[in-house]
Motif scaffolding. Structure first.
Motif, mmCIF file in Angstrom:
data_model
loop_
_atom_site.group_PDB
_atom_site.id
_atom_site.type_symbol
_atom_site.label_atom_id
_atom_site.label_comp_id
_atom_site.label_asym_id
_atom_site.label_seq_id
_atom_site.Cartn_x
_atom_site.Cartn_y
_atom_site.Cartn_z
ATOM 1 N N GLY A 74 6.994 -24.144 8.685
ATOM 2 C CA GLY A 74 6.420 -25.378 9.200
ATOM 3 C C GLY A 74 6.621 -26.537 8.249
ATOM 4 N N PRO A 75 6.399 -27.739 8.731
ATOM 5 C CA PRO A 75 6.671 -28.928 7.925
ATOM 6 C C PRO A 75 5.716 -29.118 6.753
ATOM 7 C CG PRO A 75 5.695 -29.551 10.029
ATOM 8 C CD PRO A 75 5.957 -28.071 10.088
ATOM 9 N N THR A 76 4.536 -28.491 6.770
ATOM 10 C CA THR A 76 3.563 -28.709 5.691
ATOM 11 C C THR A 76 3.542 -27.585 4.660
ATOM 12 O OG1 THR A 76 1.784 -27.656 6.951
ATOM 13 C CG2 THR A 76 2.076 -30.031 7.245
ATOM 14 N N VAL A 77 4.375 -26.587 4.809
ATOM 15 C CA VAL A 77 4.288 -25.425 3.924
ATOM 16 C C VAL A 77 4.868 -25.671 2.535
ATOM 17 C CG1 VAL A 77 4.237 -23.781 5.821
ATOM 18 C CG2 VAL A 77 6.422 -24.371 4.785
ATOM 19 N N ALA A 78 5.644 -26.722 2.372
ATOM 20 C CA ALA A 78 6.263 -26.998 1.071
ATOM 21 C C ALA A 78 5.219 -27.258 -0.012
ATOM 22 C CB ALA A 78 7.210 -28.182 1.178
ATOM 23 N N HIS A 79 4.017 -27.639 0.374
ATOM 24 C CA HIS A 79 2.979 -27.999 -0.593
ATOM 25 C C HIS A 79 1.920 -26.924 -0.772
ATOM 26 C CE1 HIS A 79 4.864 -31.887 -0.441
ATOM 27 N NE2 HIS A 79 4.691 -31.923 0.868
ATOM 28 N N LEU A 80 2.181 -25.723 -0.277
ATOM 29 C CA LEU A 80 1.205 -24.647 -0.412
ATOM 30 C C LEU A 80 1.093 -24.194 -1.867
ATOM 31 C CD1 LEU A 80 1.916 -22.319 2.637
ATOM 32 C CD2 LEU A 80 -0.047 -23.810 2.287
ATOM 33 N N PRO A 81 -0.128 -24.045 -2.375
ATOM 34 C CA PRO A 81 -0.286 -23.509 -3.734
ATOM 35 C C PRO A 81 -0.120 -21.984 -3.718
ATOM 36 C CG PRO A 81 -2.428 -24.001 -2.780
ATOM 37 C CD PRO A 81 -1.395 -24.433 -1.770
ATOM 38 N N ASN A 82 0.753 -21.479 -4.529
ATOM 39 C CA ASN A 82 0.962 -20.038 -4.674
ATOM 40 C C ASN A 82 1.135 -19.305 -3.345
ATOM 41 O OD1 ASN A 82 0.520 -20.305 -7.525
ATOM 42 N ND2 ASN A 82 -1.671 -20.379 -7.077
ATOM 43 N N PRO A 83 2.169 -19.636 -2.579
ATOM 44 C CA PRO A 83 2.351 -18.953 -1.296
ATOM 45 C C PRO A 83 2.638 -17.466 -1.493
ATOM 46 C CG PRO A 83 4.264 -20.281 -1.816
ATOM 47 C CD PRO A 83 3.232 -20.581 -2.861
ATOM 48 N N GLN A 84 2.032 -16.649 -0.653
ATOM 49 C CA GLN A 84 2.224 -15.195 -0.718
ATOM 50 C C GLN A 84 3.592 -14.796 -0.185
ATOM 51 O OE1 GLN A 84 0.231 -12.710 -1.928
ATOM 52 N NE2 GLN A 84 1.791 -11.242 -1.402
ATOM 53 N N LEU A 85 4.083 -15.530 0.816
ATOM 54 C CA LEU A 85 5.352 -15.207 1.457
ATOM 55 C C LEU A 85 6.370 -16.303 1.181
ATOM 56 C CD1 LEU A 85 3.956 -14.060 4.918
ATOM 57 C CD2 LEU A 85 4.438 -12.641 2.927
ATOM 58 N N THR A 86 7.618 -16.039 1.527
ATOM 59 C CA THR A 86 8.667 -17.046 1.417
ATOM 60 C C THR A 86 8.292 -18.253 2.267
ATOM 61 O OG1 THR A 86 10.323 -15.323 1.135
ATOM 62 C CG2 THR A 86 11.122 -17.488 1.812
ATOM 63 N N VAL A 87 8.525 -19.434 1.728
ATOM 64 C CA VAL A 87 8.221 -20.670 2.436
ATOM 65 C C VAL A 87 9.499 -21.180 3.094
ATOM 66 C CG1 VAL A 87 7.573 -23.084 2.094
ATOM 67 C CG2 VAL A 87 6.282 -21.272 0.965
ATOM 68 N N GLN A 88 9.422 -21.462 4.388
ATOM 69 C CA GLN A 88 10.569 -21.956 5.161
ATOM 70 C C GLN A 88 10.182 -23.318 5.749
ATOM 71 O OE1 GLN A 88 13.685 -22.721 6.240
ATOM 72 N NE2 GLN A 88 14.030 -20.525 6.160
ATOM 73 N N VAL A 89 10.611 -24.403 5.102
ATOM 74 C CA VAL A 89 10.218 -25.737 5.557
ATOM 75 C C VAL A 89 11.073 -26.241 6.713
ATOM 76 C CG1 VAL A 89 9.238 -26.427 3.350
ATOM 77 C CG2 VAL A 89 11.651 -26.861 3.801
ATOM 78 N N ASP A 90 12.202 -25.600 6.974
ATOM 79 C CA ASP A 90 13.097 -26.049 8.039
ATOM 80 C C ASP A 90 12.600 -25.670 9.426
ATOM 81 O OD1 ASP A 90 14.800 -27.102 6.154
ATOM 82 O OD2 ASP A 90 16.013 -25.288 6.034
ATOM 83 N N GLY A 91 11.490 -25.025 9.506
ATOM 84 C CA GLY A 91 10.952 -24.643 10.806
ATOM 85 C C GLY A 91 11.159 -23.171 11.100
ATOM 86 N N ILE A 92 10.642 -22.759 12.218
ATOM 87 C CA ILE A 92 10.681 -21.352 12.624
ATOM 88 C C ILE A 92 12.102 -20.978 13.037
ATOM 89 C CG2 ILE A 92 9.781 -19.681 14.282
ATOM 90 C CD1 ILE A 92 7.293 -21.503 14.486
#
Length: 184
Positions: free
Chosen positions: A100-118
């Motif tokens: 999703g568009p807001t995941v780039a700013h997550l603190p300590n994400p547990q999973l891989t972050v994909q900012v380009d969308g689903i």
């Protein structure tokens, strides 16, 4: 370990379930029900604590999709990893992501972050026709890679592998694709 919903052990599956296996749904019911209920409870707790939002947990065979605000989902995913591991069901982290568009700013994400969308939901490619076509081409190349090896093994074993393993994966791919996904 496969368990009834009351926690009683039924059996041990150490290799997972092959794509297209007709027993996948029995394993799903035996092994996934209780951890999924616990993850749903975690989602409900997070939503109640935050006082807003909506969360959806959906599962099909061994694919799970959760939808909610990214910051809430990050907490749920962190706790879900522990829940699934407690049942001997470790998540395939390389196949799991928060998108999703807001995941780039997550603190300590547990999973891989994909900012380009689903990119995929429940293992099915979604997005533009070009993206889906590229996904199908890559999967077909991956499926065809072992074909040359089949000529070097016992013909009966080769037939079983082709019929039960390789063909099952292609059948699955044909069920999730639309016509435009497979046109060159």
């Amino acid at each position: 370990m496969l368990r009834f919903s009351n926690g009683e052990a039924v059996g041990l599956n150490s290799t997972g379930v092959r794509q297209g296996d007709p027993l996948a749904f029995i394993c799903f019911c035996l092994g996934f029900q209780e951890p999924l209920l616990q993850v749903q409870q975690v989602m409900d707790e997070v939503l109640e604590r935050e006082g807003h939002g909506i969360g959806v947990l959906s599962a099909y065979a061994d694919d799970v999709t959760a939808v909610m605000k990214a910051i809430q989902l990050n907490e749920v995913c962190t706790r879900a990893v522990g829940i699934f591991e407690a049942y001997g069901l470790p998540l395939q982290l390389r196949k799991s992501e928060i998108t999703g568009p807001t995941v780039a700013h997550l603190p300590n994400p547990q999973l891989t972050v994909q900012v380009d969308g689903i990119k995929k939901i429940m293992g099915n490619p979604i997005g533009t026709a070009d993206f889906r076509r590229q996904h199908v081409i890559a999967k077909l190349e991956e499926m065809c890679a072992p074909l040359q090896t089949l000529s070097r093994i016992n013909p009966q074993a080769a037939y079983i592998l082709l019929n039960q393993c390789i063909n099952a994966r292609a059948n699955y791919l044909s069920r999730i694709c639309e016509g435009e996904d497979i046109r060159a």
